[in-house]
Design a protein around this motif. Structure first.
Motif, PDB file in Angstrom:
ATOM      1  N   UNK A  38      -9.202  19.027  23.263  1.00 44.40           N
ATOM      2  CA  UNK A  38     -10.004  18.947  22.044  1.00 44.40           C
ATOM      3  C   UNK A  38      -9.652  17.765  21.170  1.00 44.40           C
ATOM      4  N   UNK A  39      -9.212  16.669  21.772  1.00 48.34           N
ATOM      5  CA  UNK A  39      -8.816  15.438  21.088  1.00 48.34           C
ATOM      6  C   UNK A  39      -7.614  15.655  20.169  1.00 48.34           C
ATOM      7  N   UNK A  40      -6.757  16.617  20.508  1.00 51.38           N
ATOM      8  CA  UNK A  40      -5.530  16.849  19.746  1.00 51.38           C
ATOM      9  C   UNK A  40      -4.354  16.094  20.359  1.00 51.38           C
ATOM     10  N   UNK A  41      -4.491  15.620  21.590  1.00 52.77           N
ATOM     11  CA  UNK A  41      -3.452  14.834  22.254  1.00 52.77           C
ATOM     12  C   UNK A  41      -4.022  13.471  22.614  1.00 52.77           C
ATOM     13  N   UNK A  42      -3.141  12.538  22.925  1.00 49.13           N
ATOM     14  CA  UNK A  42      -3.580  11.202  23.297  1.00 49.13           C
ATOM     15  C   UNK A  42      -4.075  11.183  24.734  1.00 49.13           C
ATOM     16  N   UNK A  43      -5.160  10.484  24.968  1.00 52.80           N
ATOM     17  CA  UNK A  43      -5.734  10.355  26.304  1.00 52.80           C
ATOM     18  C   UNK A  43      -4.986   9.264  27.062  1.00 52.80           C
ATOM     19  N   UNK A  44      -4.508   9.591  28.266  1.00 53.75           N
ATOM     20  CA  UNK A  44      -3.822   8.589  29.079  1.00 53.75           C
ATOM     21  C   UNK A  44      -4.280   8.734  30.520  1.00 53.75           C
ATOM     22  N   UNK A  45      -4.334   7.618  31.192  1.00 51.91           N
ATOM     23  CA  UNK A  45      -4.724   7.576  32.594  1.00 51.91           C
ATOM     24  C   UNK A  45      -3.584   6.973  33.405  1.00 51.91           C
ATOM     25  N   UNK A  46      -2.445   7.633  33.370  1.00 51.41           N
ATOM     26  CA  UNK A  46      -1.276   7.130  34.080  1.00 51.41           C
ATOM     27  C   UNK A  46      -1.421   7.392  35.564  1.00 51.41           C
ATOM     28  N   UNK A  47      -1.096   6.379  36.363  1.00 52.19           N
ATOM     29  CA  UNK A  47      -1.138   6.503  37.814  1.00 52.19           C
ATOM     30  C   UNK A  47       0.262   6.849  38.300  1.00 52.19           C
ATOM     31  N   UNK A  48       0.396   7.914  39.089  1.00 51.27           N
ATOM     32  CA  UNK A  48       1.740   8.258  39.573  1.00 51.27           C
ATOM     33  C   UNK A  48       2.294   7.161  40.476  1.00 51.27           C
ATOM     34  N   UNK A  49       3.629   6.945  40.470  1.00 51.77           N
ATOM     35  CA  UNK A  49       4.218   5.916  41.325  1.00 51.77           C
ATOM     36  C   UNK A  49       4.058   6.281  42.801  1.00 51.77           C
ATOM     37  N   UNK A  50       3.944   5.255  43.604  1.00 54.28           N
ATOM     38  CA  UNK A  50       3.758   5.472  45.043  1.00 54.28           C
ATOM     39  C   UNK A  50       5.071   5.714  45.745  1.00 54.28           C
TER      40      UNK A  50
END
Length: 50
Positions: A38-50
């Motif tokens: 609900x837009x209460x946390x920051x949006x992040x698109x972190x890619x997991x390490x390979x």
């Protein structure tokens, strides 16, 4: 200027393209709401390490 370019492009799309684009935009907003609780946390698109 970018807003008016996008507005002009959107204005000249066919009706089916506007419908599909609107659905896609709503899906993106819904995803953002879900990922941020609900837009209460920051949006992040972190890619997991390979």
């Amino acid at each position: 200027a970018g807003f008016f370019i996008c507005l002009g492009l959107w204005w000249n799309l066919s009706q089916p393209a506007k419908i599909v684009g609107s659905i896609w935009m709503l899906a993106g907003i819904a995803f953002g709401v879900w990922k941020t609780r609900g837009f209460r946390e920051q949006l992040s698109f972190e890619v997991p390490p390979e």
